[in-house]
Design a protein around this motif. Structure first.
Motif, PDB file in Angstrom:
ATOM      1  N   ILE A 212      -0.010   8.715  11.976  1.00  0.00           N
ATOM      2  CA  ILE A 212       0.278   7.434  12.615  1.00  0.00           C
ATOM      3  C   ILE A 212      -0.958   6.551  12.642  1.00  0.00           C
ATOM      4  N   THR A 213      -2.097   7.130  13.053  1.00  0.00           N
ATOM      5  CA  THR A 213      -3.340   6.360  13.156  1.00  0.00           C
ATOM      6  C   THR A 213      -3.773   5.816  11.801  1.00  0.00           C
ATOM      7  N   VAL A 214      -3.782   6.689  10.804  1.00  0.00           N
ATOM      8  CA  VAL A 214      -4.255   6.268   9.471  1.00  0.00           C
ATOM      9  C   VAL A 214      -3.282   5.261   8.852  1.00  0.00           C
ATOM     10  N   THR A 215      -1.974   5.441   9.078  1.00  0.00           N
ATOM     11  CA  THR A 215      -0.987   4.487   8.543  1.00  0.00           C
ATOM     12  C   THR A 215      -1.185   3.101   9.136  1.00  0.00           C
ATOM     13  N   LEU A 220      -3.008  -2.421   8.480  1.00  0.00           N
ATOM     14  CA  LEU A 220      -3.847  -3.502   9.008  1.00  0.00           C
ATOM     15  C   LEU A 220      -4.811  -4.004   7.946  1.00  0.00           C
ATOM     16  N   CYS A 221      -5.521  -3.091   7.284  1.00  0.00           N
ATOM     17  CA  CYS A 221      -6.482  -3.498   6.249  1.00  0.00           C
ATOM     18  C   CYS A 221      -5.783  -4.125   5.049  1.00  0.00           C
ATOM     19  N   LEU A 222      -4.623  -3.574   4.685  1.00  0.00           N
ATOM     20  CA  LEU A 222      -3.895  -4.126   3.539  1.00  0.00           C
ATOM     21  C   LEU A 222      -3.437  -5.550   3.814  1.00  0.00           C
ATOM     22  N   VAL A 223      -2.841  -5.777   4.989  1.00  0.00           N
ATOM     23  CA  VAL A 223      -2.360  -7.118   5.333  1.00  0.00           C
ATOM     24  C   VAL A 223      -3.525  -8.095   5.443  1.00  0.00           C
ATOM     25  N   TRP A 241     -13.464  -6.160   0.911  1.00  0.00           N
ATOM     26  CA  TRP A 241     -13.753  -5.046   1.817  1.00  0.00           C
ATOM     27  C   TRP A 241     -12.486  -4.528   2.472  1.00  0.00           C
ATOM     28  N   PHE A 242     -11.605  -5.430   2.865  1.00  0.00           N
ATOM     29  CA  PHE A 242     -10.340  -4.997   3.457  1.00  0.00           C
ATOM     30  C   PHE A 242      -9.514  -4.207   2.447  1.00  0.00           C
ATOM     31  N   LEU A 243      -9.436  -4.706   1.212  1.00  0.00           N
ATOM     32  CA  LEU A 243      -8.648  -4.010   0.200  1.00  0.00           C
ATOM     33  C   LEU A 243      -9.270  -2.668  -0.172  1.00  0.00           C
ATOM     34  N   ALA A 244     -10.607  -2.614  -0.234  1.00  0.00           N
ATOM     35  CA  ALA A 244     -11.279  -1.341  -0.520  1.00  0.00           C
ATOM     36  C   ALA A 244     -11.011  -0.332   0.600  1.00  0.00           C
ATOM     37  N   ALA A 245     -11.069  -0.814   1.837  1.00  0.00           N
ATOM     38  CA  ALA A 245     -10.792   0.074   2.974  1.00  0.00           C
ATOM     39  C   ALA A 245      -9.351   0.572   2.936  1.00  0.00           C
ATOM     40  N   SER A 246      -8.417  -0.307   2.560  1.00  0.00           N
ATOM     41  CA  SER A 246      -7.023   0.118   2.489  1.00  0.00           C
ATOM     42  C   SER A 246      -6.830   1.175   1.410  1.00  0.00           C
ATOM     43  N   GLY A 247      -7.570   1.068   0.299  1.00  0.00           N
ATOM     44  CA  GLY A 247      -7.492   2.080  -0.754  1.00  0.00           C
ATOM     45  C   GLY A 247      -7.988   3.438  -0.279  1.00  0.00           C
ATOM     46  N   VAL A 248      -9.105   3.447   0.445  1.00  0.00           N
ATOM     47  CA  VAL A 248      -9.650   4.700   0.984  1.00  0.00           C
ATOM     48  C   VAL A 248      -8.683   5.299   1.996  1.00  0.00           C
ATOM     49  N   LEU A 249      -8.128   4.463   2.862  1.00  0.00           N
ATOM     50  CA  LEU A 249      -7.198   4.947   3.881  1.00  0.00           C
ATOM     51  C   LEU A 249      -5.911   5.475   3.258  1.00  0.00           C
ATOM     52  N   LEU A 250      -5.458   4.858   2.172  1.00  0.00           N
ATOM     53  CA  LEU A 250      -4.261   5.340   1.492  1.00  0.00           C
ATOM     54  C   LEU A 250      -4.493   6.737   0.920  1.00  0.00           C
ATOM     55  N   ALA A 251      -5.659   6.928   0.309  1.00  0.00           N
ATOM     56  CA  ALA A 251      -5.982   8.260  -0.219  1.00  0.00           C
ATOM     57  C   ALA A 251      -6.044   9.295   0.905  1.00  0.00           C
ATOM     58  N   ALA A 252      -6.660   8.902   2.030  1.00  0.00           N
ATOM     59  CA  ALA A 252      -6.732   9.808   3.179  1.00  0.00           C
ATOM     60  C   ALA A 252      -5.340  10.108   3.730  1.00  0.00           C
ATOM     61  N   LEU A 253      -4.476   9.102   3.727  1.00  0.00           N
ATOM     62  CA  LEU A 253      -3.121   9.277   4.253  1.00  0.00           C
ATOM     63  C   LEU A 253      -2.349  10.300   3.422  1.00  0.00           C
ATOM     64  N   VAL A 254      -2.490  10.239   2.104  1.00  0.00           N
ATOM     65  CA  VAL A 254      -1.794  11.199   1.240  1.00  0.00           C
ATOM     66  C   VAL A 254      -2.239  12.623   1.551  1.00  0.00           C
ATOM     67  N   VAL A 255      -3.539  12.814   1.707  1.00  0.00           N
ATOM     68  CA  VAL A 255      -4.070  14.149   2.006  1.00  0.00           C
ATOM     69  C   VAL A 255      -3.567  14.642   3.365  1.00  0.00           C
ATOM     70  N   MET A 267       5.405  12.743   1.794  1.00  0.00           N
ATOM     71  CA  MET A 267       5.068  12.467   0.398  1.00  0.00           C
ATOM     72  C   MET A 267       6.150  12.967  -0.555  1.00  0.00           C
ATOM     73  N   ASP A 268       6.988  13.904  -0.074  1.00  0.00           N
ATOM     74  CA  ASP A 268       8.059  14.414  -0.930  1.00  0.00           C
ATOM     75  C   ASP A 268       9.053  13.323  -1.321  1.00  0.00           C
ATOM     76  N   LEU A 269       9.156  12.286  -0.488  1.00  0.00           N
ATOM     77  CA  LEU A 269      10.061  11.194  -0.836  1.00  0.00           C
ATOM     78  C   LEU A 269       9.645  10.519  -2.134  1.00  0.00           C
ATOM     79  N   PHE A 270       8.341  10.408  -2.354  1.00  0.00           N
ATOM     80  CA  PHE A 270       7.850   9.741  -3.567  1.00  0.00           C
ATOM     81  C   PHE A 270       7.928  10.655  -4.788  1.00  0.00           C
ATOM     82  N   ALA A 271       8.114  11.964  -4.550  1.00  0.00           N
ATOM     83  CA  ALA A 271       8.298  12.877  -5.668  1.00  0.00           C
ATOM     84  C   ALA A 271       9.688  12.743  -6.270  1.00  0.00           C
ATOM     85  N   ASN A 272      10.618  12.178  -5.504  1.00  0.00           N
ATOM     86  CA  ASN A 272      11.957  11.901  -6.004  1.00  0.00           C
ATOM     87  C   ASN A 272      11.896  10.654  -6.882  1.00  0.00           C
TER      88      ASN A 272
END
Length: 469
Positions: A212-215, A220-223, A241-255, A267-272
């Protein structure tokens, strides 16, 4: 005779219960959509009432968009864990509380607080309503109902501006938000009686606090990164900087989400493959919706339509969108989701490519508007939501529908940002908008090609629950 009467009674009772349920869902979604449609016309009155400039007044839209985008994932997540009924009713209640705060706000800061609360409520209304439709109704009826729900935005943008004008000029702008209170009370009353009390979900485990926190930080950074893109020198400095931060947070979110027992975003939803295609296409739907914003600019620059009446040039588009959405909903089961999406993006491609050549005249502009309107109505009619309902596990339908809303909102924001940036680079005149809409038309062509990756016939979904159980 008595046996015949007894056997015929349950079906009318079930039909009446389902009609009440559709009314609850429709009124709730329409209330949230109508509120988005009235904010633009009421902005001049708000600027005058609180003595703020255009940029500050624009925060009302930014705050609402950001809060609703962030709450969508949360509300969908909790609806899968704790049931659709309490989350839908809580979302409507929050929307009403936000409306009351806005109507009673003594200063602009509290106005923003009310708008944020409204956004949190609005973020849960549409995805949970769609999940309820997937839970309760058979595949044969879903298309028509989703088409009706999809048409609410067109109805809101037809009724919203004149309603805002009448109420603001007679009773005052605060009544635009006070009218939400009795409507919300009706939805809460009817919803408490007709929304299903149970649905099949897994037993709730620990709440995914890390996800929840990372999402929320990621969104926020993406918008902020997207919205700052065409800004002044400050925006040009901050957006990377906002877009770079959103990229890092997205990678962290997947993990993080891969390690959670009940993740906020599985993440299984995206495997479909079908769901992955549906989400990318939903991004394209949002992109097409954002493209509507600047069509009035083409109308004023190319055809001499006054700014005061520029909004009327979109009336054919909005009306065709409503008709297209309801008609596509009725044909969805017969033609299939893939054919409907292909048809819709085909019309959007033709319409936006025609809009990129304003020199062809106002009649051609109206034809393009009709094509865009019908195409938009078709792609928002419920075909992609039907794919999400059919392909996602029943226990994740709320989350799957929430992701539809998130991708749609991000696509809309991207379109507004990109079109305005391209137009401004060319001086903000007609040539710049022509280049921007050429790019938009080509992006719709890409979505059209991707739509052929959808399955011709989706598998039948699990049988729905009964209303009121």
């Amino acid at each position: 005779m008595s046996q015949q009467t007894q056997s015929s009674n349950p079906m009318p009772a079930a039909d009446a219960a389902q009609r009440r349920l559709v009314q609850v869902l429709f009124i709730g979604v329409f209330m949230a959509a109508l509120d988005s449609a009235i904010v633009g016309p009421v902005l001049p009155a708000l600027r005058e009432a609180f003595g703020v400039d255009n940029r500050t007044a624009g925060l009302l839209t930014t705050v609402f968009s950001l809060s609703s985008l962030c709450s969508t994932a949360l509300m969908a997540y909790f609806s899968d864990r704790h049931g659709r009924r309490p989350v839908y009713l809580a979302s409507v209640a929050l929307f009403a509380i936000g409306s009351l705060c806005i109507a009673a706000a003594p200063d602009f800061d509290l106005l923003l607080v009310g708008r944020a609360i409204q956004g949190i409520g609005a973020g849960g209304i549409a995805p949970v309503a769609s999940a309820v439709i997937g839970d309760v109704f058979t595949a044969e009826r879903r298309g028509r109902i989703l088409g009706l729900i999809g048409a609410t935005h067109g109805m809101a943008f037809v009724l919203g501006p004149p309603l805002a004008t009448v109420l603001t000029s007679t009773l005052g702008w605060r009544w635009l938000f006070l009218v939400n209170l009795p409507v919300a009370l009706v939805v809460l009353w009817l919803g408490a009686r007709s929304l299903p009390r149970q649905h099949s979900v897994a037993a709730p485990g620990p709440i995914d606090l890390a996800g929840i926190t990372v999402t929320l930080l990621f969104l926020l950074c993406l918008v902020m990164g997207i919205s700052r893109l065409p800004d002044s020198a400050t925006g040009m400095l901050l957006w990377p900087w906002f877009l770079a931060a959103s990229g890092v947070l997205l990678a962290a979110l997947v993990v993080i989400e891969k390690r959670q027992a009940q993740p906020l975003i599985p993440m299984d939803l995206f495997a479909n493959r079908q769901l992955a295609f549906a989400y990318v296409l939903t991004l394209g739907v949002g992109f097409s919706m954002g493209g509507i914003v600047f069509l009035t600019s083409i109308a004023t620059l190319a055809y001499g339509i006054s700014v005061e009446y520029a909004g009327l040039s979109l009336l054919p588009l909005v009306l065709c969108s409503m008709v297209g959405s309801m008609a596509a909903g009725r044909m969805l089961n017969r033609l299939g989701a893939r054919n409907m999406v292909v048809f819709g993006f085909g019309l959007l491609t033709l319409g936006y490519l025609q809009s990129a050549v304003p020199q062809t005249g106002f009649t051609a502009f109206l034809v393009a508007s009709v094509l865009i309107g019908i195409g938009l109505g078709v792609v928002v009619s419920g075909a992609l939501r039907t794919i999400a309902i059919d392909e996602a596990p029943p226990a994740l339908r709320g989350t799957a529908q929430g992701l539809i809303n998130i991708f749609n909102a991000v696509g809309t924001l991207l379109a507004v940002t990109c079109i305005s940036a391209i137009a401004d680079l060319d001086g903000g005149e007609l040539t710049g908008f022509g280049h921007a809409y050429l790019g938009l038309g080509l992006s719709m062509l890409l979505m059209l090609l991707m739509a052929f990756g959808l399955k011709k016939k989706l598998a039948e979904s699990t049988s729905p629950t009964s209303v009121g159980t």
